[in-house]
Design an enzyme around this catalytic site. Structure first.
Site, PDB file in Angstrom:
ATOM      1  N   ASP A  83      -8.651 -11.054   0.585  1.00  0.00           N
ATOM      2  CA  ASP A  83      -7.622 -11.082   1.336  1.00  0.00           C
ATOM      3  C   ASP A  83      -7.952 -11.200   2.317  1.00  0.00           C
ATOM      4  O   ASP A  83      -6.809 -11.504   3.560  1.00  0.00           O
ATOM      5  CB  ASP A  83      -7.332  -9.279   1.632  1.00  0.00           C
ATOM      6  N   HIS A 138       0.845  -1.064   0.299  1.00  0.00           N
ATOM      7  CA  HIS A 138      -0.076   0.217   0.573  1.00  0.00           C
ATOM      8  C   HIS A 138       1.101   1.442   0.024  1.00  0.00           C
ATOM      9  O   HIS A 138       1.223   2.055   1.255  1.00  0.00           O
ATOM     10  CB  HIS A 138      -1.233   0.203   1.639  1.00  0.00           C
ATOM     11  N   HIS A 181     -11.504  -9.631  -6.803  1.00  0.00           N
ATOM     12  CA  HIS A 181     -10.545  -8.431  -5.981  1.00  0.00           C
ATOM     13  C   HIS A 181     -10.057  -7.232  -7.012  1.00  0.00           C
ATOM     14  O   HIS A 181      -9.084  -8.231  -7.528  1.00  0.00           O
ATOM     15  CB  HIS A 181     -10.118  -8.544  -4.310  1.00  0.00           C
ATOM     16  N   ASP A 204      -2.870  -5.673  -6.484  1.00  0.00           N
ATOM     17  CA  ASP A 204      -1.993  -7.250  -6.242  1.00  0.00           C
ATOM     18  C   ASP A 204      -3.138  -8.193  -6.781  1.00  0.00           C
ATOM     19  O   ASP A 204      -1.627  -8.710  -6.657  1.00  0.00           O
ATOM     20  CB  ASP A 204      -1.327  -6.623  -5.176  1.00  0.00           C
ATOM     21  N   HIS A 250      -3.059 -14.114  -0.171  1.00  0.00           N
ATOM     22  CA  HIS A 250      -1.966 -13.569   0.689  1.00  0.00           C
ATOM     23  C   HIS A 250      -0.760 -14.298   1.379  1.00  0.00           C
ATOM     24  O   HIS A 250      -1.755 -15.033   2.139  1.00  0.00           O
ATOM     25  CB  HIS A 250      -1.367 -12.412   0.666  1.00  0.00           C
ATOM     26  N   TYR A 253      -1.810  -8.115   9.909  1.00  0.00           N
ATOM     27  CA  TYR A 253      -2.733  -7.817   8.809  1.00  0.00           C
ATOM     28  C   TYR A 253      -3.940  -7.365   9.166  1.00  0.00           C
ATOM     29  O   TYR A 253      -4.877  -6.460   8.678  1.00  0.00           O
ATOM     30  CB  TYR A 253      -2.766  -9.100   8.031  1.00  0.00           C
ATOM     31  N   HIS A 288     -11.341  -6.068   1.596  1.00  0.00           N
ATOM     32  CA  HIS A 288     -11.532  -4.942   2.651  1.00  0.00           C
ATOM     33  C   HIS A 288     -11.764  -3.268   1.514  1.00  0.00           C
ATOM     34  O   HIS A 288     -11.889  -2.516   2.038  1.00  0.00           O
ATOM     35  CB  HIS A 288     -10.574  -4.620   2.819  1.00  0.00           C
ATOM     36  N   GLU A 339      -8.361  -5.026  -6.234  1.00  0.00           N
ATOM     37  CA  GLU A 339      -6.756  -4.237  -6.067  1.00  0.00           C
ATOM     38  C   GLU A 339      -6.032  -4.556  -6.902  1.00  0.00           C
ATOM     39  O   GLU A 339      -6.279  -5.649  -7.734  1.00  0.00           O
ATOM     40  CB  GLU A 339      -6.947  -3.686  -4.395  1.00  0.00           C
TER      41      GLU A 339
HETATM   42 FE1  FEO Z   1      -6.766  -5.287  -1.222  1.00  0.00          FE
HETATM   43 FE2  FEO Z   1      -3.974  -7.420  -1.374  1.00  0.00          FE
HETATM   44  O1  FEO Z   1      -5.409  -6.733  -1.938  1.00  0.00           O
END
Ligand code: FEO
Length: 395
Positions: free
Chosen positions: A166, A23, A79, A83, A227, A194, A147, A81
């Site tokens: 996530d 981030h 998701h 990543d 992750h 996390y 999230h 995002e």
């Molecule tokens: Fe919310 Fe691992 O991205």
């Protein structure tokens, strides 16, 4: 490069041993991380998520060695995002017509980030299913605000594996892939970090979603997050932890966080720590200078604490910028059910304690009246107030 997960499911992600922050620089990485993507090869071939933008070429080249890309029937984007969606542009140059299963909000986030390319989105809602052959299905479960508004999880029947995105993840590199192969202390520490730093603001939603998933009585055999380690051994342990963590979590711990100009505020901080131990020898005490300590690690300690004491000297009728920034981050995390006290030295106007109390209250802490406000350096009279402050914090 594929790693076998279960049945006809392989991990095809990227283990990021060198990653130092996430981030931007807002989340510290101490033990590497991974972006997990999964390839399911049943009668239909399904790719679950991709990896971060910097690794997109390597990801697509590696994927080509595992499967002819045109044989991929669909991509599930849990998701948007970057990543996890960051390789879509590269991958879809090769297979532009592939179906993409995702939430309506994920279409917005993907098109918002990468532009409108006319990709073949299939918008799904909770309970929608995709038959993948061999009697197996993917069942989609929206996870809004866990999230991001676009987040969802995907349940695979037959193999009984939850691709949880996530949720339940950790920024933790585990080459061996599975939780039972990981260092257990590091694994739980990274999972907690996390949760505390990313998911805690949405804790009430975690509680509701866990209850909703619990009612489905899914025979969960494995939880594969986006992750870190895959929960293979006793996968429900992390679900149970999330239930605890989402419920105003605290241990018998107090954290003292401060910054100082000429060490006076440091002396108060250390005296408070000593007094906590005197009054409550079993209470764990942590002390951090927030200008020097890793803020995500400190917030993990705050997450574990039942109370905190925060100190800053007065500077220019305010508090030090290090503490102000730290408090701004603290406010976003929305910790619940914790007490707080303020302390600090001053030479002239002396506003810091009042400002600290006000910001701690804004951050959702129950602020005790007792405080230490020392002119120049803490004298005996000031330090004599420490036991009273600590009693209020521990009460
Ligand atoms: Fe919310 Fe691992 O991205």
């Amino acid at each position: 490069m594929r790693k076998h997960v279960k049945g006809n499911i392989s991990w095809v992600g990227f283990i990021d041993w060198e990653l130092e922050t996430f981030h931007g620089d807002d989340y510290s990485i101490k033990n590497g991380s991974s972006q997990n993507a999964y390839l399911i090869e049943e009668e239909k071939n399904i790719l679950i998520d991709t990896v971060w933008v910097p690794h997109r070429f390597e990801f697509v080249e590696n994927l080509k060695t595992e499967i002819e890309l045109r044989r991929i029937d669909a991509i599930v984007v849990n998701h948007g995002e970057c990543d996890h969606s960051g390789s879509l542009t590269t991958l879809l140059k090769e297979i532009p017509d592939v179906l993409i299963y995702c939430t309506a909000n994920a279409v917005k986030s993907i098109e918002g980030q990468y532009g409108k390319h006319g990709w073949n989105f299939r918008v799904v809602k909770t309970g929608d299913t995709l038959d993948i052959g061999n009697g197996k299905q993917l069942v989609f479960v929206e996870m809004p605000m866990l999230h991001w508004p676009d987040s969802m999880a995907t349940w695979m029947t037959g193999d009984n594996i939850l691709f949880s995105m996530d949720a339940f993840g950790q920024h933790y590199a585990v080459e061996e892939l599975f939780n039972d192969k990981a260092d257990q202390c590091l694994l739980m520490r990274e999972a907690m970090k996390y949760f505390a730093n990313i998911l805690n603001p949405f804790a009430p939603l975690v509680t509701r979603k866990l209850a909703e998933i619990g009612k489905l009585n899914l025979p969960i055999e494995m939880i594969a997050p986006a992750h870190g380690a895959i929960w293979r051994s006793n996968p429900l342990q992390i679900v149970e932890k999330y239930a605890q963590w989402a419920d105003a979590y605290q241990e018998d711990q107090v954290t003292v966080a401060y910054d100082t100009m000429w060490e006076g505020t440091t002396r108060i901080a250390h005296q408070i720590a000593t007094e906590i131990h005197n009054q409550s020898p079993n209470t764990v005490v942590k002390v951090f200078n927030v200008a020097k300590a890793d803020k995500n690690e400190v917030m993990t300690e705050v997450f574990k604490s039942r109370a905190i004491a925060v100190g800053s000297p007065t500077a220019c009728r305010d508090i030090l910028s290090s503490v102000a920034g730290w408090l701004a981050f603290l406010k976003t995390l929305q910790f619940k059910g914790k007490k707080a006290a303020a302390f600090g030295c001053y030479g002239w106007s002396g506003e810091s304690v009042k400002i600290l109390q006000s910001r701690l209250a804004e951050a959702g802490f129950a602020v005790v009246d007792e405080n230490i406000r020392s002119l120049w350096n803490p004298g005996e009279d000031d330090l004599a107030k420490v036991p009273e402050l600590v009693r209020a914090l521990l009460a």
